[in-house]
Write a protein that holds these residues in place. Structure first.
Motif, short mmCIF file in Angstrom:
data_model
loop_
_atom_site.label_atom_id
_atom_site.label_comp_id
_atom_site.label_asym_id
_atom_site.label_seq_id
_atom_site.Cartn_x
_atom_site.Cartn_y
_atom_site.Cartn_z
N TYR A 35 -3.11 -5.98 8.37
CA TYR A 35 -2.44 -6.87 7.12
C TYR A 35 -3.50 -6.91 6.16
CZ TYR A 35 -0.55 -10.69 4.37
OH TYR A 35 -0.22 -11.29 3.59
N THR A 36 -4.78 -7.11 6.31
CA THR A 36 -5.85 -7.38 5.68
C THR A 36 -6.26 -6.38 4.53
OG1 THR A 36 -6.70 -8.99 6.94
CG2 THR A 36 -8.22 -8.27 5.20
N SER A 38 -4.16 -4.11 3.46
CA SER A 38 -3.05 -3.98 2.28
C SER A 38 -3.17 -4.93 1.50
CB SER A 38 -1.61 -3.68 3.17
OG SER A 38 -1.48 -4.99 3.98
N VAL A 39 -3.64 -6.25 1.86
CA VAL A 39 -3.72 -7.29 0.77
C VAL A 39 -4.95 -7.41 0.03
CG1 VAL A 39 -3.52 -9.74 0.76
CG2 VAL A 39 -1.89 -8.49 2.29
N LEU A 42 -5.00 -6.64 -3.69
CA LEU A 42 -4.48 -7.46 -4.45
C LEU A 42 -5.38 -8.50 -4.87
CD1 LEU A 42 -0.93 -7.80 -2.75
CD2 LEU A 42 -1.51 -6.54 -4.65
#
Length: 63
Positions: A35-36, A38-39, A42
């Motif tokens: 998850y990390t 891909s975020v 941002l």
């Protein structure tokens, strides 16, 4: 005294069992973080470097 030997041996067996379960979980990818990354893009802000000025009242410049 024999109870202490029994408890120590049982606790060592349980600890070995948990260690083996941990190794299997790590090898199977249980702790991979998908998850990390891909975020992270941002929230990737450029840091602004603000130069610090040494204008403290206790320091005096000698000429």
């Amino acid at each position: 005294m024999s109870v202490i030997y029994l408890l120590i041996s049982v606790s060592i067996c349980v600890a070995i069992g948990f260690f083996i379960a941990f190794i299997i979980a790590v090898k199977s990818g249980q702790y991979d973080d998908d998850y990390t990354p891909s975020v992270r893009m941002l929230f990737d802000d450029e840091t602004k470097n603000i130069p610090q000025q040494n204008n403290s009242p206790t320091e005096e410049k000698q000429v």
